[in-house]
Enzyme design. Structure first.
Site, PDB file in Angstrom:
ATOM      1  CB  CYS A   4      26.403 -35.011   2.303  1.00 16.39           C
ATOM      2  SG  CYS A   4      27.326 -35.650   0.437  1.00 16.39           S
TER       3      CYS A   4
ATOM      4  CB  ALA B 109      31.583 -40.679  -1.036  1.00 16.63           C
TER       5      ALA B 109
END
Length: 310
Positions: free
Chosen positions: A101, A18
């Site tokens: 994540c 990200a």
């Protein structure tokens, strides 16, 4: 259908990160020899609600072939709707489900590595991707567990969903990015399943990649943070070379800068500051350079600065 991924030799994959692995960065990495690029993690929620920013995040560069989109989600309905939406987007070869994540906002939402604490839920979500996707590939990105390491159980759960391969980061959720990477656990997962396993975690250079492949018997390596500031690591892996000339590095940095401007507009210059922080590591005068960079938003001034510094 022609299979786009060849597992007869180790696969070199860019990990989704990200805030970093946007289209400009992926196009640069692809040019140097990454076999597969994957989008930044996309929330199924945002995709289904057609957020403009999210739709831009799934765009790909013409050179990205094969290309996967990674989604995260904890609701069967939303994940199904996200997959149906992606089915209509040309140029996507696979859908990867994020089950790794560790970020609190993702974990607390029941997505990402939260699924590792409920393998039944993980299978339910992953099977939904597999069932509705019309893309050539389905894959999953996992860690070793939430707090305890259960690589074999996770590997088997993923395999049971009929996916094409699994990428495993050799830490638990609790281990975030600091705990030592457990390559024994990656090896245990590899030994327990018949689908290809891609090793991930602290693979920063050519020597480390070779060592991990040999030790774990994995079918490829996935590099994320190791490629930030050195996207040429894929070139080194592909060609087995240790050194890249400064001339080549400079050419790459300028190319990345131009790609950022093309994709993000003038704001791309400001976004490029953090990347210049990474690119300048190890260079003489890097600290002063970073201080100057932090104050610049003019595109031409920044280009001159890059040109002179590198």
């Amino acid at each position: 259908m022609n299979k786009k991924l060849d597992f007869s030799r180790p696969l070199m994959v860019l990990a989704p990160l990200a805030g970093y692995t946007d289209l400009p960065f992926r196009s640069v990495v692809k040019k140097f020899g990454a076999d597969l690029t994957i989008s930044e993690m996309i929330s199924s929620n945002a995709l289904v609600y057609k957020s403009a920013r999210t739709l831009k995040m799934i765009e790909k560069s013409p050179t990205e072939d094969p290309y996967f989109v990674q989604i995260a989600g904890n609701s069967v309905e939303l994940v199904r709707d996200a997959v149906l939406l992606l089915n209509d987007v040309e140029g996507i070869d696979g859908i990867d489900l994020n089950c790794g994540c560790p970020a609190p906002k993702v974990f607390n939402h029941g997505s990402g590595s939260n699924l590792l604490g409920d393998l039944k839920k993980l299978e339910e979500i992953l099977s939904t991707v597999k069932k509705y996707s019309k893309k050539q590939y389905t894959s999953a990105k996992v860690r070793l567990g939430v707090n305890d390491k259960i690589p074999v159980e996770i590997g088997k759960a993923v395999e049971a969903c009929g996916v094409d391969f699994v990428s495993v980061h050799g830490r638990t959720r609790a281990g975030k990015y600091k705990a030592p990477v457990d390559y024994d656990a990656i090896k245990a997962m590899k030994d327990a399943v018949s689908i290809p396993v891609i090793a991930n975690g602290d693979i920063k250079d050519y020597d480390k990649a070779k060592e991990v492949l040999k030790y774990t018997n994995a079918d490829g390596v996935m590099i994320g943070r190791g490629a930030i500031g050195k996207p040429w690591v894929f070139y080194q892996l592909k060609h087995g070379v240790d050194n890249i000339s400064n001339e080549m590095k400079k050419e790459i940095i300028l190319e990345h800068f131009d790609a950022m401007l093309k994709f993000h507009g003038p704001h791309g210059a400001i976004m490029f500051r953090k990347l210049l922080h990474s690119y300048s590591k190890g260079y003489t005068g890097a600290n002063e350079f970073r201080d100057i960079v932090n104050k610049i938003s003019d595109i031409d001034v920044m280009r001159d600065l890059i040109d002179n510094f590198f």
